[in-house]
Design an enzyme around this catalytic site. Structure first.
Site, mmCIF file in Angstrom:
data_model
loop_
_atom_site.group_PDB
_atom_site.id
_atom_site.type_symbol
_atom_site.label_atom_id
_atom_site.label_comp_id
_atom_site.label_asym_id
_atom_site.label_seq_id
_atom_site.Cartn_x
_atom_site.Cartn_y
_atom_site.Cartn_z
ATOM 1 N N ASP A 187 0.854 -1.187 0.000
ATOM 2 C CA ASP A 187 0.000 0.000 0.000
ATOM 3 C C ASP A 187 0.889 1.236 0.000
ATOM 4 O OD1 ASP A 187 -1.706 2.135 0.446
ATOM 5 O OD2 ASP A 187 -2.977 1.029 1.833
ATOM 6 N N HIS A 192 0.298 7.826 4.077
ATOM 7 C CA HIS A 192 0.889 7.140 5.224
ATOM 8 C C HIS A 192 2.383 7.407 5.382
ATOM 9 C CE1 HIS A 192 -2.947 5.128 5.346
ATOM 10 N NE2 HIS A 192 -2.770 4.684 4.121
ATOM 11 N N ILE A 207 -0.912 9.173 8.646
ATOM 12 C CA ILE A 207 -1.672 8.273 9.508
ATOM 13 C C ILE A 207 -1.304 6.825 9.196
ATOM 14 C CG2 ILE A 207 -3.571 9.897 9.730
ATOM 15 C CD1 ILE A 207 -5.146 8.212 7.711
ATOM 16 N N GLY A 210 -5.250 1.641 7.901
ATOM 17 C CA GLY A 210 -6.293 0.942 8.634
ATOM 18 C C GLY A 210 -6.058 -0.557 8.677
#
Length: 295
Positions: A187, A192, A207, A210
């Site tokens: 990803d 991120h 962040i 998830g």
């Protein structure tokens, strides 16, 4: 309308061959924070090739998560990726995942729901090898600004928390560099890693993925309540309820349900209900409506 629900659901599934080996599995586990303490026998099951087993949530990154990528480019789907949010994730395991393997991953849009101000795409991926099915994975993708065409709203299940104290509560620290390591599993979203991109998206800093908190949580459940045995996991689902910043701490609360609900090991089937919050932000929600079904 950029989303043609009927066309998307009716489209032919897309298939691709995927492959992985022990290095991919080890990298994924390290991205979840495995290996601390480095010489702990329980952690070596996640990091040492001679003892390696595969956490079932690895299915979300096997083949670099091509099922979700394929679903977002399906016929009838023409959306702004900046409007996309990962709303939920579920995995059903058909048998334990091998440390290395090759499989055919077939992806399709299983459903499109109209939530009024947003659309929800259910992107389904099914993987099978020469011995048969391995897993079925559903990603629930929110697309802001794409609802309102009068379609079916779809399910909106919310789980009530048990009216008792959790059977187990653990805390897992998210390292400052954890998102940088986890993204190597496939990803590459700069949200991120790149502070400037994160600010454009409305965040003070990058962040955590998830799906990283999703994997960390499953590892905590396996290690705490399933005797470290990944083969006992049958299914795992969650709703992403909030964000996590690298450097924060996850508080993971677990309630046994079904056989063995009063504690100790279980030989029959059961499930574990879980909530996850961010300790440093007054237990802000991270994962909700989370269930691990097990043998």
């Amino acid at each position: 309308m950029p989303i043609d629900a009927a066309k998307a659901v009716a489209a032919e599934p897309r298939s691709a061959e995927i492959a992985w080996d022990h290095k991919d599995v080890q990298l994924y586990h390290l991205g979840l924070g495995a290996g601390t303490p480095a010489t702990d026998p329980d952690e070596l099951r996640y990091t040492l090739e001679s003892r390696l087993h595969v956490l079932p949530s690895f299915a979300t990154v096997a083949g670099a998560g091509m099922g979700v990528v394929g679903g977002l480019s399906a016929p009838g789907i023409d959306i702004d990726l900046a409007a996309v949010l990962h709303g939920g994730q579920s995995i059903t395991l058909h048998r334990p995942l091998p440390v290395s393997g090759r499989a055919v991953s077939t992806s399709r849009v299983a459903a499109v729901y109209d939530k009024g101000k947003a659309a929800v795409l259910v992107l389904r991926s099914e993987a099978a090898d020469d011995e048969g099915p391995l897993w079925t994975s559903d990603a629930q993708i929110f697309v802001r600004g794409e609802g309102g065409w009068g379609g079916e709203r779809g399910p909106s299940e919310r789980l009530e928390l048990p009216a008792r104290e959790p059977d187990t509560t653990v805390e897992r620290h998210v390292r400052e560099d954890q998102a940088l390591l986890y993204r190597l599993s496939g990803d590459w979203n700069p949200l991120h890693a790149d502070p400037e991109f994160a600010k454009l998206a409305g965040f003070d800093r990058p962040i955590l993925h998830g799906l990283c908190s999703y994997g960390m949580t499953l590892k905590a459940v396996v290690d705490s309540l399933l005797d470290g045995d990944v083969t006992r996991v049958r299914a795992y689902r969650t709703r992403f309820a909030g964000i996590v910043f690298p450097g924060e701490t996850l508080r993971i609360r677990m309630w046994r349900q079904g056989d063995g609900a009063t504690g100790g090991g279980t030989t029959g089937g059961g499930r574990v209900q879980v909530t996850v919050t961010a300790v440093e932000r007054d237990d802000a929600p991270v994962l909700a409506d989370t269930v691990v079904e097990h043998s």
